[in-house]
Design an enzyme around this catalytic site. Sequence first.
Site, short mmCIF file in Angstrom:
data_model
loop_
_atom_site.label_atom_id
_atom_site.label_comp_id
_atom_site.label_asym_id
_atom_site.label_seq_id
_atom_site.Cartn_x
_atom_site.Cartn_y
_atom_site.Cartn_z
N SER A 292 0.82 -1.20 0.00
CA SER A 292 0.00 0.00 0.00
C SER A 292 0.86 1.26 0.00
CB SER A 292 -0.90 0.02 1.24
OG SER A 292 -1.69 -1.14 1.27
C1 SAM Z 1 -3.16 -4.24 -0.37
S1 SAM Z 1 -2.52 -5.83 -0.12
C2 SAM Z 1 -1.83 -5.81 1.50
C3 SAM Z 1 -0.87 -4.73 1.73
C4 SAM Z 1 0.00 -4.88 2.94
N1 SAM Z 1 -0.76 -4.92 4.17
C5 SAM Z 1 0.94 -3.70 2.97
O1 SAM Z 1 0.70 -2.78 3.74
O2 SAM Z 1 1.88 -3.66 2.19
C6 SAM Z 1 -3.97 -6.81 0.13
C7 SAM Z 1 -3.70 -8.25 0.40
O3 SAM Z 1 -4.89 -8.87 0.85
C8 SAM Z 1 -4.83 -10.22 0.47
N2 SAM Z 1 -6.15 -10.83 0.58
C9 SAM Z 1 -7.20 -10.77 -0.26
N3 SAM Z 1 -8.24 -11.47 0.20
C10 SAM Z 1 -7.85 -12.02 1.38
C11 SAM Z 1 -8.47 -12.87 2.34
N4 SAM Z 1 -9.72 -13.30 2.19
N5 SAM Z 1 -7.75 -13.24 3.42
C12 SAM Z 1 -6.48 -12.81 3.60
N6 SAM Z 1 -5.84 -12.01 2.72
C13 SAM Z 1 -6.52 -11.61 1.63
C14 SAM Z 1 -4.26 -10.18 -0.93
O4 SAM Z 1 -3.66 -11.42 -1.28
C15 SAM Z 1 -3.24 -9.04 -0.82
O5 SAM Z 1 -1.95 -9.52 -0.60
#
Ligand code: SAM
Length: 406
Positions: free
Chosen positions: A79
């Site tokens: 992000s």
């Molecule tokens: C925007 S990214 C995370 C960014 C990270 N927290 C950072 O600050 O760099 C969103 C993440 O959510 C994960 N995601 C999507 N659906 C999910 C779920 N049901 N459970 C866990 N993770 C999930 C995706 O694989 C992705 O890696």
Amino acid sequence: MPATSTANADQARQDMVDTLLRLQTEWNMTPISARVEEVLRKVPRHAFVPEASLAEAYETDYAVPIRRAEDGLITSSMSAVRVQAMMLDQAGLEPGMRVLEIGSGGYNAALASELVGPAGEVTTVDIDADVTGRARRYLDATGYGNVRVVTRDAEFGVAEFAPYDRIIVTVRAWDLPPAWTAQLAGGGRLVAPMRLRGVSRTVAFDLADDGHLVSRPDHHLTVFVPMQGAGAHEERGIAVQGEDIALYDVEESVDVAALRAALHGPRAEFWPGVEFVYPDRMHLWTAAHADRHATLHISGDVVEHGPAGRVAQRPTPVVLADGGSVAVRAKRATGGGRFETGVFAYGPHGREAAEHYVDILRAWAKRKDTMARIEVWPSGTPDADLPEDRVRVLDKPHTRTVLSWP
Ligand SMILES: C[S@@+](CC[C@H](N)C(=O)[O-])C[C@H]1O[C@@H](n2cnc3c(N)ncnc32)[C@H](O)[C@@H]1O
């Protein structure tokens, strides 16, 4: 890493934080706390995205793509640091707290780990094993081996390390699953990017004594990748004119040909003398108050050259009426860097929609507060138990979300 590139990275990191501080003043944003500033200056962000250039890693408003689906859509990104800083401050992490981060990457968990200190605990969970694999590697390499990394669908939380003082959701949640509330400690806080009738808001909720969630006043517009797994929800978009004009978050069937014809036809303009301020908060207000609301996305080219004329902002909140008619929010300069908001009406019943829209804008001008109060109850909660001053209730499979402007 060679000494020179470490020095470059250190400099890039300090510059990133300085730029963030400057932008928050220029854009009148909520100030970043001294503690979050301190950890932003410390944790090597670039070490979590070795595929990106230093400039990309230390850009203030750039989400670095990490993973794409086969169709090219981004499913994971680190992000933008502006958003991470804001959400960490919304979460209010204190030394000793237990934190669950939903959606991993590594960097944000490292920041959280710094904020909760050695007496705290950070668990980060992601549905994608490639994402957790790299997060684990980069956390270990940067000295954050104490952060727990779990691969799982976070729809069900991570029960074995609960309760959490804070849960920070970094993926767009259509609904708030019951596990998240259940795994919060008493007095805990959940920060989550939500979709509220098409409006994206990242909201910090405090857990009330009766188990429902109450928003804190500082919620923000943010954009996140959507949740996968059991909580995935596909939002329906209707192509009105190829890729140039589309309608989202529609709750009714729409006569697309009539709408397209209306948008190409003549328009009536309404300027009720309402100042254009806080467009995203005004969007939520409109979404809550309009009976037949949708969000219109119009490409830049079409905005400049017709059919819709100069609409206020893309995406734009609209009010629908019969026969493909629509009232679209508009904006014009009133001098001295100020703007007013108005409405463009299209189609045979456009005037009716515009009159409803103008009433909503006039009421907005008289409101006491621009920030909505957002409260979330479990589905099945009877209307009688919801706040009496509610403007709109959004019913989803797990929750009833109530919007009001106290
Ligand atoms: C925007 S990214 C995370 C960014 C990270 N927290 C950072 O600050 O760099 C969103 C993440 O959510 C994960 N995601 C999507 N659906 C999910 C779920 N049901 N459970 C866990 N993770 C999930 C995706 O694989 C992705 O890696």
